[in-house]
Design a protein around this motif. Structure first.
Motif, PDB file in Angstrom:
ATOM      1  N   ALA A 221       0.836  -1.206   0.000  1.00 40.60           N
ATOM      2  CA  ALA A 221       0.000   0.000   0.000  1.00 40.60           C
ATOM      3  C   ALA A 221       0.873   1.258   0.000  1.00 40.60           C
ATOM      4  O   ALA A 221       0.550   2.264  -0.643  1.00 40.60           O
ATOM      5  N   LEU A 222       2.000   1.170   0.703  1.00 40.53           N
ATOM      6  CA  LEU A 222       2.902   2.327   0.766  1.00 40.53           C
ATOM      7  C   LEU A 222       3.459   2.654  -0.625  1.00 40.53           C
ATOM      8  O   LEU A 222       3.618   3.825  -0.986  1.00 40.53           O
ATOM      9  N   ALA A 223       3.754   1.608  -1.396  1.00 42.69           N
ATOM     10  CA  ALA A 223       4.294   1.823  -2.746  1.00 42.69           C
ATOM     11  C   ALA A 223       3.297   2.619  -3.587  1.00 42.69           C
ATOM     12  O   ALA A 223       3.664   3.562  -4.293  1.00 42.69           O
ATOM     13  N   ALA A 224       2.027   2.272  -3.478  1.00 39.14           N
ATOM     14  CA  ALA A 224       1.005   2.995  -4.232  1.00 39.14           C
ATOM     15  C   ALA A 224       0.915   4.444  -3.753  1.00 39.14           C
ATOM     16  O   ALA A 224       0.829   5.378  -4.545  1.00 39.14           O
ATOM     17  N   ARG A 225       0.971   4.603  -2.438  1.00 38.61           N
ATOM     18  CA  ARG A 225       0.866   5.937  -1.872  1.00 38.61           C
ATOM     19  C   ARG A 225       2.024   6.832  -2.284  1.00 38.61           C
ATOM     20  O   ARG A 225       1.877   8.036  -2.471  1.00 38.61           O
ATOM     21  N   MET A 226       3.190   6.217  -2.410  1.00 43.41           N
ATOM     22  CA  MET A 226       4.375   6.989  -2.762  1.00 43.41           C
ATOM     23  C   MET A 226       4.219   7.645  -4.132  1.00 43.41           C
ATOM     24  O   MET A 226       4.764   8.701  -4.402  1.00 43.41           O
ATOM     25  N   VAL A 227       3.462   7.004  -4.999  1.00 48.68           N
ATOM     26  CA  VAL A 227       3.234   7.573  -6.329  1.00 48.68           C
ATOM     27  C   VAL A 227       2.054   8.544  -6.308  1.00 48.68           C
ATOM     28  O   VAL A 227       2.129   9.635  -6.872  1.00 48.68           O
ATOM     29  N   GLN A 228       0.975   8.149  -5.628  1.00 53.97           N
ATOM     30  CA  GLN A 228      -0.242   8.977  -5.685  1.00 53.97           C
ATOM     31  C   GLN A 228      -0.241  10.176  -4.744  1.00 53.97           C
ATOM     32  O   GLN A 228      -0.716  11.235  -5.091  1.00 53.97           O
ATOM     33  N   TYR A 229       0.233   9.949  -3.525  1.00 53.52           N
ATOM     34  CA  TYR A 229       0.184  11.015  -2.504  1.00 53.52           C
ATOM     35  C   TYR A 229       1.535  11.166  -1.812  1.00 53.52           C
ATOM     36  O   TYR A 229       1.624  11.048  -0.592  1.00 53.52           O
ATOM     37  N   PRO A 230       2.603  11.437  -2.555  1.00 50.58           N
ATOM     38  CA  PRO A 230       3.936  11.471  -1.944  1.00 50.58           C
ATOM     39  C   PRO A 230       4.077  12.578  -0.895  1.00 50.58           C
ATOM     40  O   PRO A 230       4.915  12.483  -0.010  1.00 50.58           O
ATOM     41  N   ASP A 231       3.219  13.600  -0.997  1.00 52.40           N
ATOM     42  CA  ASP A 231       3.320  14.703  -0.046  1.00 52.40           C
ATOM     43  C   ASP A 231       2.935  14.282   1.364  1.00 52.40           C
ATOM     44  O   ASP A 231       3.169  15.013   2.319  1.00 52.40           O
ATOM     45  N   ARG A 232       2.324  13.107   1.503  1.00 51.69           N
ATOM     46  CA  ARG A 232       1.951  12.660   2.853  1.00 51.69           C
ATOM     47  C   ARG A 232       3.077  11.875   3.535  1.00 51.69           C
ATOM     48  O   ARG A 232       2.886  11.305   4.591  1.00 51.69           O
TER      49      ARG A 232
END
Ligand code: NAD
Ligand code: IPM
Ligand code: MN
Length: 352
Positions: A221-232
């Motif tokens: 899930a973190l990998a996906a987040r790193m692309v979609q919402y890296p500002d978080r």
């Protein structure tokens, strides 16, 4: 005037080109900021392995010990199995010198061709804190029943309490100097011994830092987040293998492997630390003189910072940003036609 003794190991492929460019930039930074770098070059590489059967001499570690820093290009090239070249040079250095922190800062730099290009630099400014001396990278295991229908391979991981605790603590201390956020990457739903152990230690350390926001995530899930919402994300801490994978991913979203530096750090400073790009020897473009030297130059800036030359380190970072923002000199990975030497020279000139 301070003079620092640096061991340079250009290694293989584009490692040779990018270290040459970075050395020119760092030498100039030294001239401008009143210190010297005394380089000693070691030809430890796959080429050396082919001639001698060893990546480095038997006393290689002892030879590196007296240096103030180690500047590594990249290791590994077709013709020598990767596990042979890497376990013959890079990994033994990380372990012998207890470089248990692999620090991989990631920033959205100007001039990138990444999926996030054009967004504000403040949207992507994170650092991967990768455990660097244990975990999934282990020599324990083996191959069994070769050639039989029941053939199998076993590979053990080792996570020690000392090892997990010190890397997690490093991440929390670092977060206190940044945005007070730490994200831990594990896979405790699938890997049932080591990863829940990591989570447990992470929670214990987190309790000592009530001022730092902590969260435990699953790496998928973190990998996906790193692309979609890296500002978080800000400080991301993970095991040896997970930190390795996440750092190439983070590099890709900020503009590619040609831009991502790293430091293999021995925090007490008891042993030399080693600075290198995140990328490898890039056999597909080796010998063409077109590798992007920025990652290695930024790794050099990390080394200057580590040596205490903060102003020079900041100047190198600023010179890189200035040249990338101008966009006139860019290697092919950045959409340009310049050579490694042209980009290195432009950054050197921007220092003045
Ligand atoms: P790699 O990072 O060498 O290359 C991946 C891709 O990124 C390639 O297409 C390459 O051309 C591109 N690339 C990488 N750096 C670039 C740069 N500075 N400028 C422009 N393009 C760049 O990864 P790989 O192909 O998986 O590995 C090649 C070899 O390097 C292997 O032997 C591997 O084990 C080794 N390796 C060594 C290190 C190290 O020494 N620290 C790190 C990673 C890989
Ligand atoms: C890195 C590299 C190395 C690693 C390989 C070449 C062993 O990928 O430094 O990121 O996984 O540590
Ligand atoms: Mn890697």
């Amino acid at each position: 005037m301070s003079t620092y003794r640096i061991a340079s190991i250009p290694g293989d492929g584009i490692g040779v080109d990018v270290t040459a460019e970075a050395r020119r930039v760092l030498d100039r930074a030294g001239e401008l900021h009143g210190f010297g770098l005394e380089w000693t070059e070691f030809d430890w590489s796959c080429e050396r392995y082919t001639k001698t059967g060893r990546m480095m001499p038997e006393d290689g570690i002892e030879r590196l010990r007296p240096f103030d820093g180690i500047f590594l290009g990249a290791v590994g090239f077709p013709g020598v199995a990767d596990h042979v070249s890497l376990w013959g040079l890079l990994i033994p250095i990380r372990r012998a010198f207890a470089q248990y922190v692999n620090l991989r800062p990631v920033r959205l730099l100007p001039g990138t061709t990444s999926v996030l290009a054009g967004r504000g630099a403040d949207e992507l400014e994170m650092v991967i804190v990768r455990e660097n001396t244990e975990g999934e990278y282990s020599q324990i295991g083996g191959r069994h029943n070769p050639g039989q229908p029941n053939e199998f391979a076993l590979q053990e991981s080792i996570f020690t309490r000392v090892g997990v605790e010190r890397i997690v603590r490093f991440a929390f201390e670092l977060a206190r100097t940044r945005s007070h956020r730490v994200t831990s990457a594990t896979k405790s739903n699938g890997i049932i011994h080591t990863m829940p152990f990591w989570d447990e230690v992470f929670a214990e350390v987190a309790a000592e830092y009530p001022d730092v926001h902590s969260e435990q995530t699953h790496i998928d899930a973190l990998a996906a987040r790193m692309v979609q919402y890296p500002d978080r994300l800000d400080v991301v801490v993970g095991s040896n293998l997970f930190g390795d994978i996440l750092s190439d991913l983070a590099a890709a979203v900020t503009g590619g492997l040609g831009m991502a530096p790293s430091g293999n750090v021995n925090p007490p400073g008891e042993f030399p630390s080693m600075f290198e790009a995140v990328h490898g020897s890039a056999p597909d473009i080796a010998g063409q003189g077109i590798a992007n030297p920025v990652a290695q130059i930024l790794a050099g800036a990390m080394m200057l910072d580590h040596l205490g030359e903060k102003a020079a380190a900041a100047a190198v970072n600023a010179a890189v940003e200035q040249v990338l923002a101008a966009g006139e000199v860019a290697t092919p990975d950045l959409g340009g036609k310049s050579t490694s030497t042209e980009l290195g020279a432009a950054i050197t000139a921007a220092l003045a």
